[in-house]
Each structure stands twice: as C-alpha cells, then as structure tokens.
Motif scaffolding. Structure first.
Motif, PDB file in Angstrom:
ATOM      1  N   ILE A   1       0.863  -1.181   0.000  1.00 22.59           N
ATOM      2  CA  ILE A   1       0.000   0.000   0.000  1.00 22.59           C
ATOM      3  C   ILE A   1       0.891   1.220   0.000  1.00 22.59           C
ATOM      4  O   ILE A   1       1.782   1.351   0.838  1.00 22.59           O
ATOM      5  N   ALA A   2       0.653   2.097  -0.962  1.00 18.67           N
ATOM      6  CA  ALA A   2       1.377   3.363  -1.040  1.00 18.67           C
ATOM      7  C   ALA A   2       0.387   4.498  -0.851  1.00 18.67           C
ATOM      8  O   ALA A   2      -0.786   4.387  -1.227  1.00 18.67           O
ATOM      9  N   LYS A   3       0.882   5.581  -0.278  1.00 18.82           N
ATOM     10  CA  LYS A   3       0.045   6.758  -0.061  1.00 18.82           C
ATOM     11  C   LYS A   3       0.721   7.982  -0.649  1.00 18.82           C
ATOM     12  O   LYS A   3       1.921   8.188  -0.464  1.00 18.82           O
ATOM     13  N   ALA A   4      -0.054   8.787  -1.332  1.00 19.41           N
ATOM     14  CA  ALA A   4       0.432  10.068  -1.846  1.00 19.41           C
ATOM     15  C   ALA A   4      -0.478  11.162  -1.303  1.00 19.41           C
ATOM     16  O   ALA A   4      -1.699  10.999  -1.267  1.00 19.41           O
ATOM     17  N   THR A   5       0.117  12.252  -0.858  1.00 18.36           N
ATOM     18  CA  THR A   5      -0.667  13.421  -0.494  1.00 18.36           C
ATOM     19  C   THR A   5      -0.351  14.511  -1.500  1.00 18.36           C
ATOM     20  O   THR A   5       0.787  14.650  -1.947  1.00 18.36           O
TER      21      THR A   5
ATOM     22  N   GLU B   1       5.900  -3.309  -4.129  1.00 19.21           N
ATOM     23  CA  GLU B   1       6.056  -1.964  -3.589  1.00 19.21           C
ATOM     24  C   GLU B   1       6.172  -0.919  -4.696  1.00 19.21           C
ATOM     25  O   GLU B   1       5.524   0.134  -4.642  1.00 19.21           O
ATOM     26  N   MET B   2       6.981  -1.204  -5.699  1.00 23.06           N
ATOM     27  CA  MET B   2       7.173  -0.235  -6.779  1.00 23.06           C
ATOM     28  C   MET B   2       5.883  -0.024  -7.561  1.00 23.06           C
ATOM     29  O   MET B   2       5.590   1.096  -7.996  1.00 23.06           O
ATOM     30  N   GLU B   3       5.102  -1.073  -7.712  1.00 23.38           N
ATOM     31  CA  GLU B   3       3.830  -0.955  -8.416  1.00 23.38           C
ATOM     32  C   GLU B   3       2.866  -0.056  -7.645  1.00 23.38           C
ATOM     33  O   GLU B   3       2.194   0.800  -8.244  1.00 23.38           O
TER      34      GLU B   3
ATOM     35  N   GLU C   1       4.027  14.263  -0.994  1.00 19.70           N
ATOM     36  CA  GLU C   1       4.692  13.122  -0.367  1.00 19.70           C
ATOM     37  C   GLU C   1       4.139  11.832  -0.955  1.00 19.70           C
ATOM     38  O   GLU C   1       2.933  11.701  -1.131  1.00 19.70           O
ATOM     39  N   VAL C   2       5.018  10.915  -1.243  1.00 23.87           N
ATOM     40  CA  VAL C   2       4.619   9.574  -1.670  1.00 23.87           C
ATOM     41  C   VAL C   2       5.439   8.601  -0.838  1.00 23.87           C
ATOM     42  O   VAL C   2       6.665   8.714  -0.781  1.00 23.87           O
ATOM     43  N   LEU C   3       4.754   7.670  -0.173  1.00 27.65           N
ATOM     44  CA  LEU C   3       5.481   6.737   0.678  1.00 27.65           C
ATOM     45  C   LEU C   3       4.830   5.374   0.698  1.00 27.65           C
ATOM     46  O   LEU C   3       3.651   5.237   0.417  1.00 27.65           O
ATOM     47  N   LEU C   4       5.655   4.386   1.010  1.00 22.15           N
ATOM     48  CA  LEU C   4       5.164   3.028   1.200  1.00 22.15           C
ATOM     49  C   LEU C   4       4.586   2.943   2.603  1.00 22.15           C
ATOM     50  O   LEU C   4       5.297   3.170   3.585  1.00 22.15           O
ATOM     51  N   VAL C   5       3.300   2.655   2.699  1.00 24.30           N
ATOM     52  CA  VAL C   5       2.626   2.563   3.988  1.00 24.30           C
ATOM     53  C   VAL C   5       2.775   1.168   4.569  1.00 24.30           C
ATOM     54  O   VAL C   5       3.017   1.000   5.762  1.00 24.30           O
TER      55      VAL C   5
END
Length: 158
Positions: free
Chosen positions: A29-33, A113-115, A142-146
């Motif tokens: 799961i990735a999150k971008a704000t 993760e990269m996907e 911000e983009v991060l791996l949650v």
C-alpha cells in the motif's frame, strides 16, 4: 557493492533472479498526499470534479491502475508481474489537500512496492493534468510506502 541486489560482481546493473523464491501472497500500500489548493477543491461536488477532460478522480483511478500494470516498463529492474488486484482510493482530506491510497496484490515471487508507489504517483499526475487549467500551483507533496506484506519481511510505516 555486494549490498546492492541490482548490481553484479563486476559492478554492472542486473535484474535480480527470483527463480528460487517461493510464490507467496504479497501486498503493498502506497500513499500520496497532494496539495490542490482551495481554488481547485472548491470546484468539487460530491467528492468529484468533472472537467472538459472528464471526471477527475475516476480518471485518476483508472490511470493509476494502468500505471501499476506498466511499472516494469517504466522502472528498468522491476519484474513484469501478473497483478491480481489493484484498489485505489482518492479522498479530499481538507480544504486544500487530497490523499491517494494505492493497494496492489499478487501471488508471486517478488513484491509489489514499486507498483503501488507508481500507481499512487500516476494518479496524482493525472489529477494535476486534469486540473491544471484551474491552477498550476498544485504540488505532489509526499509519496510513501505505507505497508508491505509477504516475502522475507513485512513493513508498516504508520
């Protein structure tokens, strides 16, 4: 150099050999704000904005899914994967910002993760493209791996 999995003994780039790994269920799961600003957000109605290019969040979700599927074409050392599922959620979090969550699932020998990170980024870039006629002050902040599960280790970042 031995700590880097994508570099061979001669110091040249290589794709990691995953043939000996076991197939397991893997998720990321990735999150971008993203800052859209009041000027853009004020145009939304019922959590969606329709521009001349179409519905913004719906289009961004489709673009993010496409980005997930094309990750190995964009990032040289990523393996082409048979993706089992992608779920992208976009929500307005306050009067100026949004959040994109991208969850990717496979049963495979390598993680996603990269996907997930690519899907979140592409969703944001699509939102920028569709809203730039209203404002070009938008910022992907911000983009991060949650979270990552499966494989050697699980990761949870807040």
């Amino acid at each position: 150099m031995s700590d880097f999995t994508h570099i061979n003994k001669k110091g040249n780039p290589k794709m990691v050999n995953v043939s000996d790994k076991k197939i397991t269920k893997r998720t990321a799961i990735a999150k971008a704000t993203m800052f859209l600003g009041k000027e853009v957000i004020s145009n939304f109605s019922n959590d969606e904005l329709t521009t001349k290019k179409g519905p913004v969040f719906q289009t961004a979700i489709i673009a993010g899914i496409q980005g997930v599927k094309k990750t190995s074409e964009l990032i040289p050392m990523c393996h082409p994967l048979l993706i089992n599922g992608v779920d992208i959620d976009i929500k307005i979090i306050d009067s100026e910002n949004i959040e994109v969550l991208c969850e990717v699932t496979i049963e495979g020998k390598t993680g996603v993760e990269m996907e997930a990170l690519t899907g979140a980024n592409i969703s944001c870039l699509t939102i920028y493209d569709m809203c730039k006629s209203i404002s070009q002050k938008m910022v992907i902040k911000e983009v991060l791996l949650v979270e990552k599960t499966g494989g050697k280790s699980d990761i949870k970042n807040g």
